[in-house]
Design a protein around this motif. Sequence first.
Motif: not given
Length: 685
Positions: A456, A549, A553, A559-562, A564-565, A568
């Motif tokens: 997380d 990153s 990755l 993860t790909a979502d992490q 991407t985030f 932000e």
Amino acid sequence: MSSPFLDRYCVVTVTTNDAASPSTNDLLTAVLFGPNFRQEHGFWRRLLTTEPFRRPGGGTPDERLALSYHRLRILNNALDSGARLAADPRALSALHEWLGPVDPALTTVAGIHYNLFLGSLLDHDADTRRDLSDFLALRRVGTFLCTEVAHGNDAAAIETTATYDRERDGFVLHTPHAGAQKFMPNTSPAGGPKSGVVAARLFADGADHGVFLFLAPLTDAHRALPGVRVRRLPARMGSPVDHCLTSFDRCFVPREALLAGQQGRIGDDGRFHSEVPNRRRRFLTSIGRVTPGKLSMSACAVGSARVTLAIAVRYAGHRMISGSRAARRIPVYAHRTHHGPLAGAMATVYAMSLLHRRALDGWESASGADRDEAERLVAVAKGWITWQARDVIVECRERCGAQGLLENNGMTELVTGIEGAITAEGDNLAVHAKAAAEMLFSAADRDSADDGGPGDLDDPAFLGRLFAAVEDLWFARARTRMSAAPPGDPLGRWNAASSAALRGVEAYACRQADEAYAEAVATLPEGAARERLTELRRLFALRWIARNSGDLLASGRLTADQVTFLPEAVEEATVVVAEHTPALVETFALPERLMSDWPIAGPRYADVYDDPEGAWHRSRRAGIRGRAAEFRRPVCGSRRRPLREKVAALGTRGVLLAYWGTTSVLSRWFEKPQVSVDESVRRKA
């Protein structure tokens, strides 16, 4: 750990209210400077606010150099013992941390005198009494001569010779060719007579025993002594220091000039004896003072970055610009493009400070097998911290625009000064390359222990594991590249691995900084201070992880979502830190009297540029008769004049005119509809 050198200067404050708890600023200041802030830093913090250490106005390079040596004597007179300062690495670091941003030239000559010169004398010949009174009283200034024109980072190969002469029972110092001239020591007569600790290759009975240190007088108050030649080098960028080329023409020094120890000595029988068989190890033992020097360079970089960031943040708060609505004025700090980089710099400056303390604590407490690792951390930290300081200082200078280019605002001197710290005590790249070679085969592979897959991004422990993962990835890549290189070519194999290994060293430094963050957070009680430090740590970690990153990755740790985030997440962390950055500047504990020496650090910085003969003053004087013509705007930094003085200056007619003008404006103001500064000034439908 308390510093015995500074104990006599401490002001101990006794708190009579046991229920009182430290403020947020006090807690974070203790994080930056350690638990003994008053003992270790109080003396230097007060010293730089005294009149002799205030920023001078102008002056030629030679005048500024003379001022630095004059300040060195004032500093020395304030000490109870220069020897105690030389023997205390924490005091030496504190000296550089506070004086570095104020007078880089003074810091340079003080560091050389107390650390490299006096420290070397104290570290050798513990059983031999040597008269240090001239150096402790600064009747003679000490300097250090190691680097040569042809030998910098390979100082073990220096070619200045010290040949033992049995008949005279001493050594003959000699420079065999131009490449063996000592490069950049401060050996001119500026500042008074000089003596130097000279690194030279010891020859006895025809054998080369390696590089040792020798104490030699170099100049009197006016010129070089016989057998010594000193020539000033061209002016370097930054603060003026009397850097010179120095050579020896069969200069004789007595046997006691050799700084002896377990690494070697010439006995009464005229023969060389050593407990260290390896010549390189003898050299490293002789120049052991380079490690405290690296700590001092880190401290100087940390202090300079703090001051520059403080100036930039304060300037950003009172530099007003036009807002989105014509009637509104806002500070430039309100823009994300401005406060975002400064918030990132704040997270970096805290990381630099914590890593410096970690390296200092580790080196002081290390012994035996841990010593090499502790010295490696000191070396890596010096490189990483000084490079980060350069980035922070340049960023802050840019955020101050043209004001940051002016010498009186203090930044240009720090921009150039940090370049000296990057080169001093070993060029950063060479220092990191040495660490990379050592760590390439000793770095532990943590894949099996820490490979728990993605976690997380809100979990600080997971972010900490990502730091370690990046370090492991780069060293694994370096080992793979080295293995794939053709055998039998050591240089080729190193070249194949070096780029990745250097990235591994950088990752190691960042991991150490993150661990220092984690330890500091754990020491704080629940509350605002802990929240601020956690926010800084998170921003520092996310910025580093975002940079790496792709590798994380590919290795399955993100993860790909992490990924991407991540942008932000960095943005959100920046917003949180930026909100508190102006308050965090106060945790640097910079005295207000110090900050007032840099005009743009104050809200009335524009007053510096006021012109008493400007048209705006002439028109005011021409419009008012009588004593009003004598009115002058107060100079920058002065308080407003009392009302009685203003009335006297205006005279009776001036007062009546002012009263009539004010009442007329007020009457018209009350008669028209009011418009908020946040409302549109366009006609309403």
